[in-house]
Design a protein around this motif. Structure first.
Motif, PDB file in Angstrom:
ATOM      1  N   LEU A  20       1.427 -31.730  22.637  1.00 13.78           N
ATOM      2  CA  LEU A  20       2.163 -32.224  23.798  1.00 13.78           C
ATOM      3  C   LEU A  20       3.277 -31.301  24.240  1.00 13.78           C
ATOM      4  CD1 LEU A  20       2.503 -36.033  23.117  1.00 13.78           C
ATOM      5  CD2 LEU A  20       1.410 -34.967  25.058  1.00 13.78           C
ATOM      6  N   SER A  21       3.629 -30.311  23.420  1.00 10.58           N
ATOM      7  CA  SER A  21       4.757 -29.459  23.762  1.00 10.58           C
ATOM      8  C   SER A  21       4.439 -28.513  24.906  1.00 10.58           C
ATOM      9  CB  SER A  21       5.205 -28.656  22.536  1.00 10.58           C
ATOM     10  OG  SER A  21       4.155 -27.798  22.118  1.00 10.58           O
ATOM     11  N   ASN A  22       3.147 -28.296  25.202  1.00 18.25           N
ATOM     12  CA  ASN A  22       2.761 -27.454  26.326  1.00 18.25           C
ATOM     13  C   ASN A  22       2.673 -28.285  27.596  1.00 18.25           C
ATOM     14  OD1 ASN A  22       2.535 -25.095  24.834  1.00 18.25           O
ATOM     15  ND2 ASN A  22       0.386 -25.462  24.328  1.00 18.25           N
ATOM     16  N   LEU A  23       3.349 -27.819  28.624  1.00 17.32           N
ATOM     17  CA  LEU A  23       3.321 -28.531  29.899  1.00 17.32           C
ATOM     18  C   LEU A  23       2.034 -28.251  30.650  1.00 17.32           C
ATOM     19  CD1 LEU A  23       6.935 -27.910  31.227  1.00 17.32           C
ATOM     20  CD2 LEU A  23       6.009 -30.060  30.417  1.00 17.32           C
ATOM     21  N   GLN A  24       1.588 -29.249  31.400  1.00 22.71           N
ATOM     22  CA  GLN A  24       0.498 -29.066  32.340  1.00 22.71           C
ATOM     23  C   GLN A  24       1.096 -28.970  33.744  1.00 22.71           C
ATOM     24  OE1 GLN A  24      -2.589 -28.652  31.095  1.00 22.71           O
ATOM     25  NE2 GLN A  24      -1.662 -28.930  29.070  1.00 22.71           N
ATOM     26  N   GLU A  63       8.537 -44.584  25.438  1.00 24.62           N
ATOM     27  CA  GLU A  63       9.478 -43.833  26.262  1.00 24.62           C
ATOM     28  C   GLU A  63      10.396 -42.960  25.412  1.00 24.62           C
ATOM     29  OE1 GLU A  63      11.226 -46.996  28.427  1.00 24.62           O
ATOM     30  OE2 GLU A  63       9.527 -47.220  29.787  1.00 24.62           O
ATOM     31  N   ILE A  64      10.772 -43.450  24.235  1.00 22.52           N
ATOM     32  CA  ILE A  64      11.597 -42.643  23.326  1.00 22.52           C
ATOM     33  C   ILE A  64      10.841 -41.378  22.925  1.00 22.52           C
ATOM     34  CG2 ILE A  64      12.659 -42.571  21.037  1.00 22.52           C
ATOM     35  CD1 ILE A  64      13.269 -45.541  21.339  1.00 22.52           C
ATOM     36  N   GLN A  65       9.560 -41.523  22.594  1.00 25.87           N
ATOM     37  CA  GLN A  65       8.760 -40.354  22.218  1.00 25.87           C
ATOM     38  C   GLN A  65       8.657 -39.372  23.371  1.00 25.87           C
ATOM     39  OE1 GLN A  65       4.971 -41.575  20.592  1.00 25.87           O
ATOM     40  NE2 GLN A  65       5.901 -43.154  19.309  1.00 25.87           N
ATOM     41  N   LEU A  66       8.491 -39.894  24.576  1.00 24.71           N
ATOM     42  CA  LEU A  66       8.369 -39.025  25.745  1.00 24.71           C
ATOM     43  C   LEU A  66       9.665 -38.255  25.993  1.00 24.71           C
ATOM     44  CD1 LEU A  66       6.494 -38.148  28.024  1.00 24.71           C
ATOM     45  CD2 LEU A  66       7.351 -40.042  29.388  1.00 24.71           C
ATOM     46  N   VAL A  67      10.797 -38.954  25.904  1.00 28.80           N
ATOM     47  CA  VAL A  67      12.093 -38.301  26.095  1.00 28.80           C
ATOM     48  C   VAL A  67      12.325 -37.261  25.004  1.00 28.80           C
ATOM     49  CG1 VAL A  67      14.586 -38.680  25.987  1.00 28.80           C
ATOM     50  CG2 VAL A  67      13.157 -40.167  27.402  1.00 28.80           C
ATOM     51  N   ASP A  68      11.923 -37.556  23.773  1.00 32.40           N
ATOM     52  CA  ASP A  68      12.053 -36.579  22.695  1.00 32.40           C
ATOM     53  C   ASP A  68      11.287 -35.297  23.019  1.00 32.40           C
ATOM     54  OD1 ASP A  68      13.733 -38.001  21.049  1.00 32.40           O
ATOM     55  OD2 ASP A  68      12.140 -38.860  19.818  1.00 32.40           O
ATOM     56  N   LEU A  69      10.097 -35.453  23.605  1.00 32.52           N
ATOM     57  CA  LEU A  69       9.309 -34.281  23.956  1.00 32.52           C
ATOM     58  C   LEU A  69       9.967 -33.480  25.066  1.00 32.52           C
ATOM     59  CD1 LEU A  69       5.760 -35.887  23.816  1.00 32.52           C
ATOM     60  CD2 LEU A  69       6.705 -34.206  22.236  1.00 32.52           C
ATOM     61  N   VAL A  70      10.567 -34.183  26.036  1.00 29.50           N
ATOM     62  CA  VAL A  70      11.287 -33.488  27.109  1.00 29.50           C
ATOM     63  C   VAL A  70      12.444 -32.685  26.529  1.00 29.50           C
ATOM     64  CG1 VAL A  70      12.714 -33.798  29.165  1.00 29.50           C
ATOM     65  CG2 VAL A  70      10.658 -35.179  28.862  1.00 29.50           C
ATOM     66  N   LEU A  71      13.237 -33.325  25.673  1.00 29.67           N
ATOM     67  CA  LEU A  71      14.395 -32.652  25.098  1.00 29.67           C
ATOM     68  C   LEU A  71      13.969 -31.526  24.160  1.00 29.67           C
ATOM     69  CD1 LEU A  71      16.672 -35.756  24.433  1.00 29.67           C
ATOM     70  CD2 LEU A  71      16.770 -34.139  26.342  1.00 29.67           C
ATOM     71  N   LEU A  72      12.814 -31.680  23.507  1.00 26.56           N
ATOM     72  CA  LEU A  72      12.288 -30.609  22.667  1.00 26.56           C
ATOM     73  C   LEU A  72      11.984 -29.378  23.519  1.00 26.56           C
ATOM     74  CD1 LEU A  72      11.084 -29.492  20.006  1.00 26.56           C
ATOM     75  CD2 LEU A  72       8.925 -30.587  20.658  1.00 26.56           C
ATOM     76  N   ASP A  73      11.330 -29.592  24.663  1.00 28.24           N
ATOM     77  CA  ASP A  73      11.022 -28.464  25.551  1.00 28.24           C
ATOM     78  C   ASP A  73      12.294 -27.829  26.097  1.00 28.24           C
ATOM     79  OD1 ASP A  73       8.252 -28.323  25.397  1.00 28.24           O
ATOM     80  OD2 ASP A  73       7.984 -29.939  26.835  1.00 28.24           O
ATOM     81  N   GLU A  75      15.204 -27.815  24.663  1.00 25.25           N
ATOM     82  CA  GLU A  75      15.839 -27.093  23.565  1.00 25.25           C
ATOM     83  C   GLU A  75      15.216 -25.716  23.389  1.00 25.25           C
ATOM     84  OE1 GLU A  75      17.335 -28.371  19.201  1.00 25.25           O
ATOM     85  OE2 GLU A  75      15.159 -28.421  19.475  1.00 25.25           O
ATOM     86  N   LYS A  76      13.902 -25.624  23.536  1.00 21.57           N
ATOM     87  CA  LYS A  76      13.233 -24.326  23.437  1.00 21.57           C
ATOM     88  C   LYS A  76      13.652 -23.413  24.581  1.00 21.57           C
ATOM     89  CE  LYS A  76       9.100 -25.990  21.033  1.00 21.57           C
ATOM     90  NZ  LYS A  76       7.631 -26.194  21.148  1.00 21.57           N
ATOM     91  N   LEU A  77      13.809 -23.977  25.772  1.00 23.20           N
ATOM     92  CA  LEU A  77      14.183 -23.172  26.929  1.00 23.20           C
ATOM     93  C   LEU A  77      15.588 -22.589  26.791  1.00 23.20           C
ATOM     94  CD1 LEU A  77      12.743 -25.346  29.846  1.00 23.20           C
ATOM     95  CD2 LEU A  77      12.002 -23.054  29.219  1.00 23.20           C
ATOM     96  N   ILE A  78      16.477 -23.314  26.138  1.00 27.28           N
ATOM     97  CA  ILE A  78      17.867 -22.864  26.047  1.00 27.28           C
ATOM     98  C   ILE A  78      18.233 -22.401  24.640  1.00 27.28           C
ATOM     99  CG2 ILE A  78      18.568 -24.390  27.921  1.00 27.28           C
ATOM    100  CD1 ILE A  78      19.805 -26.243  25.832  1.00 27.28           C
ATOM    101  N   GLU A  79      17.225 -22.091  23.819  1.00 30.19           N
ATOM    102  CA  GLU A  79      17.529 -21.717  22.437  1.00 30.19           C
ATOM    103  C   GLU A  79      18.303 -20.407  22.357  1.00 30.19           C
ATOM    104  OE1 GLU A  79      13.114 -19.807  21.480  1.00 30.19           O
ATOM    105  OE2 GLU A  79      13.870 -21.514  20.341  1.00 30.19           O
ATOM    106  N   ASP A  80      18.205 -19.565  23.387  1.00 30.19           N
ATOM    107  CA  ASP A  80      18.986 -18.324  23.424  1.00 30.19           C
ATOM    108  C   ASP A  80      20.243 -18.480  24.264  1.00 30.19           C
ATOM    109  OD1 ASP A  80      17.203 -16.824  21.855  1.00 30.19           O
ATOM    110  OD2 ASP A  80      15.896 -16.508  23.582  1.00 30.19           O
ATOM    111  N   LEU A  81      20.545 -19.700  24.629  1.00 29.64           N
ATOM    112  CA  LEU A  81      21.701 -19.942  25.500  1.00 29.64           C
ATOM    113  C   LEU A  81      22.949 -20.285  24.703  1.00 29.64           C
ATOM    114  CD1 LEU A  81      22.371 -20.133  28.546  1.00 29.64           C
ATOM    115  CD2 LEU A  81      21.899 -22.555  28.425  1.00 29.64           C
ATOM    116  N   GLU A  82      22.786 -20.489  23.391  1.00 30.44           N
ATOM    117  CA  GLU A  82      23.898 -20.881  22.527  1.00 30.44           C
ATOM    118  C   GLU A  82      24.592 -22.129  23.070  1.00 30.44           C
ATOM    119  OE1 GLU A  82      26.499 -17.629  21.736  1.00 30.44           O
ATOM    120  OE2 GLU A  82      24.876 -16.268  21.198  1.00 30.44           O
ATOM    121  N   ALA A  83      23.787 -23.055  23.548  1.00 33.49           N
ATOM    122  CA  ALA A  83      24.344 -24.276  24.131  1.00 33.49           C
ATOM    123  C   ALA A  83      23.559 -25.497  23.692  1.00 33.49           C
ATOM    124  CB  ALA A  83      24.341 -24.164  25.650  1.00 33.49           C
ATOM    125  N   LYS A  84      23.032 -25.474  22.483  1.00 33.03           N
ATOM    126  CA  LYS A  84      22.224 -26.590  22.006  1.00 33.03           C
ATOM    127  C   LYS A  84      23.043 -27.868  21.859  1.00 33.03           C
ATOM    128  CE  LYS A  84      19.008 -23.639  19.469  1.00 33.03           C
ATOM    129  NZ  LYS A  84      18.410 -23.342  18.156  1.00 33.03           N
TER     130      LYS A  84
END
Length: 338
Positions: A20-24, A63-73, A75-84
């Motif tokens: 699920l971590s890959n967006l369509q 819905e909690i699982q869905l939101v977790d997946l959104v926040l997981l994605d 987090e990956k997008l901003i992992e080099d942003l030093e703003a986790k």
């Protein structure tokens, strides 16, 4: 709140978190969007409303699982942003009233009592936020600044790539959109698809069959931008200009106190909506009309019946006409004789 897409989500959840971590191109997760920088709950509410969205409603495990997946994605997008730390708490829809320990949504419907809400402040009226790190819900002072999660007000799948101005997706001079890689001979759709499958890719530029993948990093990047707008993932967005602070709306305007007058008004409205005029019912209308019958035999019987009735009335009327004519002739003859 359960959406029409819940069956889809149930199927998706059975294939695992990694898949699920890959967006369509269109994805249930793309109905959500994390907003930076931090803002108060009421300001967050106004920003979401300005996008024809609402603060995320989380009232089921799906819905909690869905939101977790959104926040997981995100987090990956901003992992080099030093703003986790942004993801340690995001405002969502809902209130908590300390005086009676009741937790409710904006429509004042109580949340699932199995959700454990941790009270983080002493005020009577608190607003809810979700902590992605420890997977818990908290109730805190509504004026506290936090990142926030908006959600579309429809159940439609949304496009996971959005077109936006460059200045609206960078934060400050230290944070920027940097080039991840450049690939020649790709169509725009191939460029989008590749970015959606790569957790590091945040945006794309497509020029003359060349696809440039961009990433969001904690440094200032410079590269040749040929357009004012870029396509980027719609899962999160940074507002370079802080949203205008919104005044706190009194709790009684969200959830008015249930008085005897309000109860009586609700009863009257229910009675009015449930009252049916019996003369407008189908049963009454059918007593005044004949049901249509398209069978040829029925039509023939009807023709015969009309013919018989017409003949009977015709004979009666004809006999009367003869008597009338004779009467007139007799009267005229007597007049001539006299």
């Amino acid at each position: 709140m359960m959406y029409d897409v819940v069956p889809v989500l149930l199927i998706l959840c059975t294939i695992g978190r990694k898949a699920l971590s890959n967006l369509q191109e269109s994805d249930p997760k793309c109905r959500y969007r994390v907003h930076f920088p931090n803002a108060s709950w009421h300001t967050a509410y106004d920003v979401c409303a300005g996008e024809n969205k609402t603060l995320a409603k989380i009232s089921s495990q799906i819905e909690i699982q869905l939101v977790d997946l959104v926040l997981l994605d995100v987090e990956k997008l901003i992992e080099d942003l030093e703003a986790k730390t942004y993801l340690q708490g995001v405002w969502i829809e809902g209130f908590r009233r300390s005086s009676n320990n009741e937790t409710m949504q904006q429509n004042c419907r109580s949340l699932d009592p199995t959700f454990n809400i941790v009270t983080a402040a002493e005020d009577d009226i608190l607003c809810l936020y979700y902590n992605y790190t420890d997977k818990k819900f908290y109730a805190d002072n509504c004026s506290t600044d936090r990142a926030f999660l908006c959600e579309s007000m429809t159940t439609d799948l949304e496009n996971c790539m959005m077109n936006n101005g460059i200045t609206s997706v960078v934060s400050d001079r230290k944070n920027g959109i940097c080039e991840l890689r450049s690939t020649p001979n790709l169509t725009l759709e191939e460029c989008k698809s590749g970015c959606l499958k790569d957790s590091r890719c945040y945006a794309i530029e497509h020029l003359s069959s060349s696809c440039k993948d961009l990433m969001y990093m904690y440094k200032q990047c410079s590269f040749g931008r040929h357009t004012l707008f870029i396509n980027h993932k719609g899962l999160f967005i940074y507002h370079p200009t802080l949203p205008s602070p919104a005044d706190a709306k009194p709790f009684k305007e969200w959830c008015p106190e249930i008085t005897q007058e309000i109860i009586q008004e609700k009863i009257e409205n229910i009675q009015k909506n449930l009252t049916v005029n019996k003369k407008e019912t189908n049963q009454y209308i059918r007593t005044l009309t004949s049901a249509p019958d398209e069978r040829q035999s029925a039509k023939n019987i009807g023709i015969v019946g009309v013919t018989v009735i017409s003949v009977v009335f015709g004979v009666i009327m004809l006999s009367d006409c003869i008597n009338v004519v004779r009467g007139i002739q007799n009267k005229c003859k007597r007049s001539e004789d006299s």
